[in-house]
Design a protein around this motif. Structure first.
Motif, mmCIF file in Angstrom:
data_model
loop_
_atom_site.group_PDB
_atom_site.id
_atom_site.type_symbol
_atom_site.label_atom_id
_atom_site.label_comp_id
_atom_site.label_asym_id
_atom_site.label_seq_id
_atom_site.Cartn_x
_atom_site.Cartn_y
_atom_site.Cartn_z
ATOM 1 N N ALA A 1 25.111 -14.711 5.249
ATOM 2 C CA ALA A 1 26.504 -14.495 6.309
ATOM 3 C C ALA A 1 26.124 -13.885 7.157
ATOM 4 O O ALA A 1 26.682 -13.853 9.007
ATOM 5 N N LEU A 2 25.795 -12.685 7.393
ATOM 6 C CA LEU A 2 24.983 -11.649 8.531
ATOM 7 C C LEU A 2 23.978 -12.385 8.727
ATOM 8 O O LEU A 2 23.492 -12.672 10.488
ATOM 9 N N TYR B 1 31.826 -14.603 10.386
ATOM 10 C CA TYR B 1 30.461 -14.424 9.664
ATOM 11 C C TYR B 1 30.057 -12.689 9.062
ATOM 12 O O TYR B 1 29.911 -12.496 8.222
ATOM 13 N N TYR B 2 30.228 -11.900 10.561
ATOM 14 C CA TYR B 2 29.780 -10.681 10.124
ATOM 15 C C TYR B 2 31.048 -10.357 8.903
ATOM 16 O O TYR B 2 30.692 -9.155 7.895
ATOM 17 N N ASP C 1 28.298 -1.471 8.270
ATOM 18 C CA ASP C 1 27.430 -0.565 9.607
ATOM 19 C C ASP C 1 27.226 -2.087 10.108
ATOM 20 O O ASP C 1 27.033 -1.884 11.395
ATOM 21 N N MET C 2 26.112 -3.082 9.790
ATOM 22 C CA MET C 2 26.384 -4.728 10.589
ATOM 23 C C MET C 2 27.614 -4.689 11.592
ATOM 24 O O MET C 2 27.490 -5.597 12.919
ATOM 25 N N ASN D 1 28.510 -2.320 13.721
ATOM 26 C CA ASN D 1 27.339 -2.174 15.019
ATOM 27 C C ASN D 1 27.874 -3.725 16.374
ATOM 28 O O ASN D 1 27.576 -3.295 17.325
ATOM 29 N N PHE D 2 28.089 -4.804 15.826
ATOM 30 C CA PHE D 2 28.597 -5.915 16.310
ATOM 31 C C PHE D 2 29.678 -6.037 17.472
ATOM 32 O O PHE D 2 29.690 -6.094 18.536
ATOM 33 N N ARG D 3 30.765 -5.201 17.189
ATOM 34 C CA ARG D 3 31.687 -4.967 17.651
ATOM 35 C C ARG D 3 31.854 -3.765 18.738
ATOM 36 O O ARG D 3 31.844 -3.979 20.079
#
Length: 93
Positions: free
Chosen positions: A46-47, A67-68, A82-83, A86-88
Motif C-alpha cells: 500500500a505504501l 493508500y498511505y 510517519d510515512m 510525511n506525505f501530508r
C-alpha cells in the motif's frame, strides 16, 4: 514517447540480500481509480502504491493519500504513520 519505470528494491539487512524487487511502469490512461483492482494485503505494498501515485506526473494525490492511510490500517507499526504524516507535510494536506 519515453516509457518511465520506477523500481523498488527491498533489502533484507539482517540477511544482507535483496528480498524482492517491484517495478512500476507508466501506463497510458485517463485516470486511476481507488482501490486498484487487486486486493492489497500488505502495508508495504500500500505504501509503494501511494508513493507511486504521489510521484506520478498527473495529480493523483487524493488517491495516493488513500493508500498511505491503507498502509496504516494494515499495520500498526509507527513507520507507516510517519510515512502518512510525511506525505501530508510534503503535499500541504
Amino acid at each position: 514517447m519515453t516509457k518511465k519505470e520506477l523500481v523498488f528494491m527491498i533489502m533484507d539487512t539482517a540477511a544482507n540480500q535483496n528480498s524482492g524487487a517491484f517495478v512500476f511502469q507508466e501506463f497510458a490512461g485517463r485516470g486511476l481509480e481507488y482501490p486498484y483492482t487487486c486486493e492489497i494485503k500488505k502495508a508495504s505494498f500500500a505504501l509503494m502504491a501511494g508513493l507511486y501515485l504521489e510521484l506520478s506526473p498527473r495529480n493523483y494525490l487524493d488517491e495516493a493519500e488513500k493508500y498511505y492511510i491503507l498502509a496504516t490500517n494494515l499495520s500498526d507499526r509507527q513507520f507507516y504513520r510517519d510515512m502518512l504524516d510525511n506525505f501530508r507535510k510534503r503535499t500541504g494536506r
